[in-house]
Design a protein around this motif. Sequence first.
Motif, PDB file in Angstrom:
ATOM      1  N   MET A 297       0.840  -1.214   0.000  1.00 51.49           N
ATOM      2  CA  MET A 297       0.000   0.000   0.000  1.00 51.49           C
ATOM      3  C   MET A 297       0.870   1.258   0.000  1.00 51.49           C
ATOM      4  SD  MET A 297      -2.814  -1.255   2.795  1.00 51.49           S
ATOM      5  CE  MET A 297      -3.694   0.291   2.988  1.00 51.49           C
ATOM      6  N   ALA A 298       1.900   1.240   0.841  1.00 47.30           N
ATOM      7  CA  ALA A 298       2.764   2.431   0.925  1.00 47.30           C
ATOM      8  C   ALA A 298       3.478   2.660  -0.408  1.00 47.30           C
ATOM      9  CB  ALA A 298       3.769   2.263   2.059  1.00 47.30           C
ATOM     10  N   MET A 299       3.935   1.562  -1.039  1.00 49.26           N
ATOM     11  CA  MET A 299       4.645   1.718  -2.325  1.00 49.26           C
ATOM     12  C   MET A 299       3.685   2.201  -3.413  1.00 49.26           C
ATOM     13  SD  MET A 299       7.554   1.779  -3.669  1.00 49.26           S
ATOM     14  CE  MET A 299       8.934   0.785  -3.139  1.00 49.26           C
ATOM     15  N   LEU A 300       2.489   1.658  -3.424  1.00 46.97           N
ATOM     16  CA  LEU A 300       1.505   2.104  -4.414  1.00 46.97           C
ATOM     17  C   LEU A 300       1.168   3.588  -4.198  1.00 46.97           C
ATOM     18  CD1 LEU A 300      -0.442   1.540  -6.736  1.00 46.97           C
ATOM     19  CD2 LEU A 300      -2.084   0.639  -5.065  1.00 46.97           C
ATOM     20  N   ALA A 301       1.000   3.965  -2.934  1.00 50.95           N
ATOM     21  CA  ALA A 301       0.693   5.375  -2.628  1.00 50.95           C
ATOM     22  C   ALA A 301       1.851   6.271  -3.071  1.00 50.95           C
ATOM     23  CB  ALA A 301       0.418   5.542  -1.140  1.00 50.95           C
ATOM     24  N   ALA A 302       3.083   5.785  -2.886  1.00 47.98           N
ATOM     25  CA  ALA A 302       4.257   6.567  -3.305  1.00 47.98           C
ATOM     26  C   ALA A 302       4.265   6.726  -4.823  1.00 47.98           C
ATOM     27  CB  ALA A 302       5.530   5.872  -2.831  1.00 47.98           C
TER      28      ALA A 302
END
Length: 329
Positions: A297-302
């Motif tokens: 999720m964090a990588m996708l948000a980034a």
Amino acid sequence: MIPKVYIARPVPAEVEAYISQYCQCEKWNGPEPITRSQLLKQISDADGLLITGEKIDDEFLDHAPNLKAVSNISVGYNNYDLEAMKKRNVIGTNTPDVLDETVADLALALMLSTARRLPELDKLVKDGKWGSKGDEPLFGVDVHGKTLGIIGMGRIGESIARRGKFGFNMEILYHNRRRKPEVEETVGATYTTLEHLLRESDFVLLMVPYTPETKKLMGREQFALMKKSAIFINTSRGQTVDEKALIEALQNKEILAAGLDVFDQEPVAPDNPLLTMPNVVTLPHIGSATHQTRYDMAMLAAKNLVAAVTGSEIVNVVPELKGLRPLKE
Ligand SMILES: NC(=O)C1=CN([C@@H]2O[C@H](COP(=O)(O)OP(=O)(O)OC[C@H]3O[C@@H](n4cnc5c(N)ncnc54)[C@H](O)[C@@H]3O)[C@@H](O)[C@H]2O)C=CC1
Ligand SMILES: O=C(O)C(=O)CO
């Protein structure tokens, strides 16, 4: 000009490194989550923001005159004041898909632990009271073969339906904004009215987003329609339930039990009556909280954030803000 972004939540080092390749980054380093007033002080020159659920409204945007994009590390985006963002041409993104299976696992876990009273019985064993609770048998209710009613047959709802059908041989009823023939085909789910779903289901599971339409979707009237033997599960948002009505329904034995990952107020107030009910299983909003999924999720948000502030194609603009183009400097 290199875009400036502010990272308001802790993210894995790889995620920060990814953003730093394209942006000038600052981040919150405090031991506690950043407060709103602290965040408002950090955003005066930010082009982009990485957050989880902080309210983005007029007041917030007034403090961030350069802001072009806000990237939520969550699929729910009820924290976005969509009108305020539209007015200022601020793009908002979220993280769908990558968390579906993890949240569905948790929903099933909540169903099982509520039906089989796992936390209550775990405590009994650890308190040295193996197998005994006075005269009361330690029995629960079955999950397999029962009827599961899913309100909100979206991405996560579908993953839950598959588990219910193929893992537990459940009959699946669903209520949704629109009918989904593909789910009816693959899972054998039956589309029905909210009222019929509530009357017929042994497990009623709420998986809608929180919108003005779904505010207190489950209220006194809805709980009254449920079977006395039914279990209510909420893995959506606390505000989709009239919590007072839920408490009363449990106190009056209008329903058997509840499994809750979300609450009207989070963190839940220590004097909330739900916390003292043995037939209520409570979790601290951890639907998507596995190492892998939170990383994804964090990588996708980034990636959403970098794309938005660098003018590349953004994958996950929330539907209501699609078509906005950030103003060029
Ligand atoms: N507990 C947790 O940790 C998590 C909670 N969530 C919550 O779950 C929500 C759903 O996530 P997704 O399945 O990815 O979203 P989605 O957009 O794929 O599915 C939502 C479904 O709800 C339906 N819906 C919307 N309003 C409705 C209404 N008034 N009546 C009936 N159906 C309605 C939509 O038609 C859609 O099919 C998120 O918005 C978020 O609030 C999501 C992930 C984790
Ligand atoms: O993604 C969401 O909407 C959550 O609630 C946490 O993953």
